[in-house]
Design an enzyme around this catalytic site. Structure first.
Site, PDB file in Angstrom:
ATOM      1  N   GLY A   1      42.365  35.408  48.297  1.00  0.00           N
ATOM      2  CA  GLY A   1      42.222  35.786  46.879  1.00  0.00           C
ATOM      3  C   GLY A   1      42.492  37.277  46.699  1.00  0.00           C
TER       4      GLY A   1
ATOM      5  N   ARG B   1      47.055  31.579  50.326  1.00  0.00           N
ATOM      6  CA  ARG B   1      46.250  31.048  51.426  1.00  0.00           C
ATOM      7  C   ARG B   1      47.164  30.099  52.173  1.00  0.00           C
ATOM      8  NH1 ARG B   1      42.234  31.159  47.069  1.00  0.00           N
ATOM      9  NH2 ARG B   1      40.686  32.716  47.636  1.00  0.00           N
TER      10      ARG B   1
ATOM     11  N   ASP C   1      37.491  36.830  55.154  1.00  0.00           N
ATOM     12  CA  ASP C   1      37.270  36.310  56.510  1.00  0.00           C
ATOM     13  C   ASP C   1      38.426  35.447  57.022  1.00  0.00           C
ATOM     14  OD1 ASP C   1      36.631  34.321  54.723  1.00  0.00           O
ATOM     15  OD2 ASP C   1      34.734  33.766  55.654  1.00  0.00           O
TER      16      ASP C   1
ATOM     17  N   THR D   1      38.268  41.679  49.005  1.00  0.00           N
ATOM     18  CA  THR D   1      37.706  40.485  48.358  1.00  0.00           C
ATOM     19  C   THR D   1      36.618  40.914  47.388  1.00  0.00           C
ATOM     20  OG1 THR D   1      36.347  38.488  48.641  1.00  0.00           O
ATOM     21  CG2 THR D   1      36.218  40.103  50.417  1.00  0.00           C
TER      22      THR D   1
ATOM     23  N   ASP E   1      34.175  39.213  46.582  1.00  0.00           N
ATOM     24  CA  ASP E   1      32.915  38.505  46.866  1.00  0.00           C
ATOM     25  C   ASP E   1      31.882  39.328  47.643  1.00  0.00           C
ATOM     26  OD1 ASP E   1      34.254  36.393  45.704  1.00  0.00           O
ATOM     27  OD2 ASP E   1      34.810  35.476  47.607  1.00  0.00           O
TER      28      ASP E   1
ATOM     29  N   ASP F   1      31.436  39.357  50.714  1.00  0.00           N
ATOM     30  CA  ASP F   1      30.792  38.425  51.647  1.00  0.00           C
ATOM     31  C   ASP F   1      31.194  38.637  53.110  1.00  0.00           C
ATOM     32  OD1 ASP F   1      33.379  37.611  51.310  1.00  0.00           O
ATOM     33  OD2 ASP F   1      32.918  35.502  50.977  1.00  0.00           O
TER      34      ASP F   1
ATOM     35  N   ARG G   1      32.234  33.138  45.223  1.00  0.00           N
ATOM     36  CA  ARG G   1      32.257  32.001  46.161  1.00  0.00           C
ATOM     37  C   ARG G   1      30.821  31.599  46.521  1.00  0.00           C
ATOM     38  NH1 ARG G   1      36.732  29.953  48.716  1.00  0.00           N
ATOM     39  NH2 ARG G   1      37.925  31.825  48.292  1.00  0.00           N
TER      40      ARG G   1
HETATM   41  O1  F6P Z   1      37.315  34.816  47.235  1.00  0.00           O
HETATM   42  C1  F6P Z   1      37.639  35.267  45.957  1.00  0.00           C
HETATM   43  C2  F6P Z   1      37.463  34.184  44.938  1.00  0.00           C
HETATM   44  O2  F6P Z   1      37.831  34.683  43.672  1.00  0.00           O
HETATM   45  C3  F6P Z   1      36.076  33.560  44.867  1.00  0.00           C
HETATM   46  O3  F6P Z   1      35.164  34.349  44.155  1.00  0.00           O
HETATM   47  C4  F6P Z   1      36.358  32.243  44.214  1.00  0.00           C
HETATM   48  O4  F6P Z   1      35.404  31.283  44.568  1.00  0.00           O
HETATM   49  C5  F6P Z   1      37.719  31.888  44.781  1.00  0.00           C
HETATM   50  O5  F6P Z   1      38.303  33.091  45.244  1.00  0.00           O
HETATM   51  C6  F6P Z   1      38.661  31.230  43.811  1.00  0.00           C
HETATM   52  O6  F6P Z   1      39.787  30.832  44.499  1.00  0.00           O
HETATM   53  P1  F6P Z   1      41.177  30.499  43.814  1.00  0.00           P
HETATM   54  O7  F6P Z   1      41.827  31.783  43.427  1.00  0.00           O
HETATM   55  O8  F6P Z   1      41.943  29.797  44.890  1.00  0.00           O
HETATM   56  O9  F6P Z   1      40.899  29.657  42.618  1.00  0.00           O
END
Ligand code: F6P
Length: 355
Positions: free
Chosen positions: A15, A76, A107, A129, A131, A133, A175
């Site tokens: 992300g 990803r 991660d 990120t 998050d 995390d 997340r």
């Molecule tokens: O890891 C970053 C994040 O924005 C999280 O907060 C969220 O859960 C996820 O990615 C959303 O993923 P995507 O962009 O694949 O919808």
């Protein structure tokens, strides 16, 4: 003998996060200053597999620090998790003489970086990120901007809640981590914050809200971390209305929180991290992630960082700790305990002063 670096790659994966561009600029300029060429790998690890490369000059990156997202694009990549994908990525590095890589992300990105390092392509991870995390680092690039974006949105919601005597439940990204939710909940003066890390007392919230409404309070903000699930957050908004009689709206800003102009804190942490990443890489160190520990920028072994994350999430597998010394294990436990205490302390403050 110390490896000589002539060309390094930089990529962003997972992300996107505000501040990633500041890392890219920092890596590019720091490397060029040291006589090393830089190539941008487009679209994360899939760009490495598919040879999507773009040479970077100082001119290319001079004006990117104020931009949200990532100029190198991101994704990803499932193919990279296979040995075949990994070998294609290594072949690209060999074909284009890429001697090392700075990989910016979360991660998943670091798992990729360690896999490449083990196979002979030295990699350095830099956090990117929203998050926050990554347990090994006190903060991640993008977290501060995301919090400030939620804050700006929450303040606007407060305005309209005050006018209409309503409550607004905001579900925020993160997340499985509740950092954005709990910090912004405190900053917004929310009457309640629900995160996965601490048991949420719904009845106490209803009681407090009814008492505040009876005392004449018009507006209420409740922040919920997305990790609790959409059913929980949307359901909570309905229950608040039913149980308290306060008209309640629900909002999910979702990816809005991931975009926008990076804050000073994110840009500068990103810039320092990128600089450090190049310094350690050219020094012959690899397979580390650049972290902030008590305001110092330090490289931490990626394996250590990933296992620490598992320990924090109570997901350790048999043998995970075998390669670590007792001292390291004690340090890991201490970091996990500090993080857990942070949530209980924050929850207590939010509940004590939120109204
Ligand atoms: O890891 C970053 C994040 O924005 C999280 O907060 C969220 O859960 C996820 O990615 C959303 O993923 P995507 O962009 O694949 O919808």
């Amino acid at each position: 003998m110390k490896k000589v670096f002539r060309k390094i790659g930089v990529l962003t994966s997972g992300g996107d996060a505000p501040g990633m561009n500041s890392v890219i600029k920092s890596v590019t300029c720091a490397a060029i200053e040291k006589g090393v060429e830089v190539v941008g790998i487009l679209g994360g690890y899939s760009g490495l597999i598919n040879e999507r490369l773009r040479p970077l000059t100082k001119n290319d990156v001079a004006g990117i620090v104020s931009l949200g997202g990532t100029v190198l694009y991101s994704d990803r990549c499932d193919e990279f998790k296979t040995e075949e994908g990994m070998q294609k990525a290594i072949a690209t590095c060999k074909k284009y003489n890429i001697d090392g890589i700075v990989a910016i992300g979360g991660d998943g990105t670091f798992r990729g970086a360690t896999d490449l390092s083990i196979r002979g392509i030295p990699c350095i991870g830099v956090s990117g990120t929203i998050d926050n995390d990554i347990t090994a680092t006190d903060v991640t690039v993008g977290y501060d901007t995301a919090m400030n974006t939620v804050l700006a949105l929450g303040d606007r919601l407060r305005d309209t809640c005050e006018s209409h005597a309503r409550c607004n439940v905001i579900e925020v990204m993160g997340r499985h981590a509740g950092y954005i939710a709990i910090e912004t909940g405190l900053a917004l003066g929310a009457i309640g914050v629900a995160v996965q890390e601490v048991p949420f007392d719904k009845e106490a919230l209803f009681k407090k809200m009814k008492a505040s409404r009876d005392a004449g309070q018009r507006s209420f903000i409740v922040v919920v971390a997305e990790g609790l699930g959409s059913e929980f957050s949307e359901g909570l908004a309905k229950e608040i209305e039913e149980e308290t009689g306060v008209e309640t709206r629900f909002v999910r800003p979702a990816h809005i929180v991931r975009g926008g102009i990076p804050t000073l804190a994110d840009r500068n942490f990103a810039a320092k991290s990128g600089y450090k990443a190049v310094e350690v890489l050219l020094d012959g160190i690899s397979d580390v992630v650049i972290c902030s520990r008590h305001d110092e920028i330090v490289p931490i072994d990626i394996k250590y960082a990933l296992i620490l994350d598992r320990m924090y999430k109570n997901k350790l597998k048999d043998g995970d700790l075998d390669s670590f010394s007792n001292e390291q294990i004690e340090e890991m436990k201490k970091i996990c305990a500090e993080r857990k205490k942070y949530f209980t302390d924050m929850y207590e403050v939010v509940n004590a002063i939120g109204c």
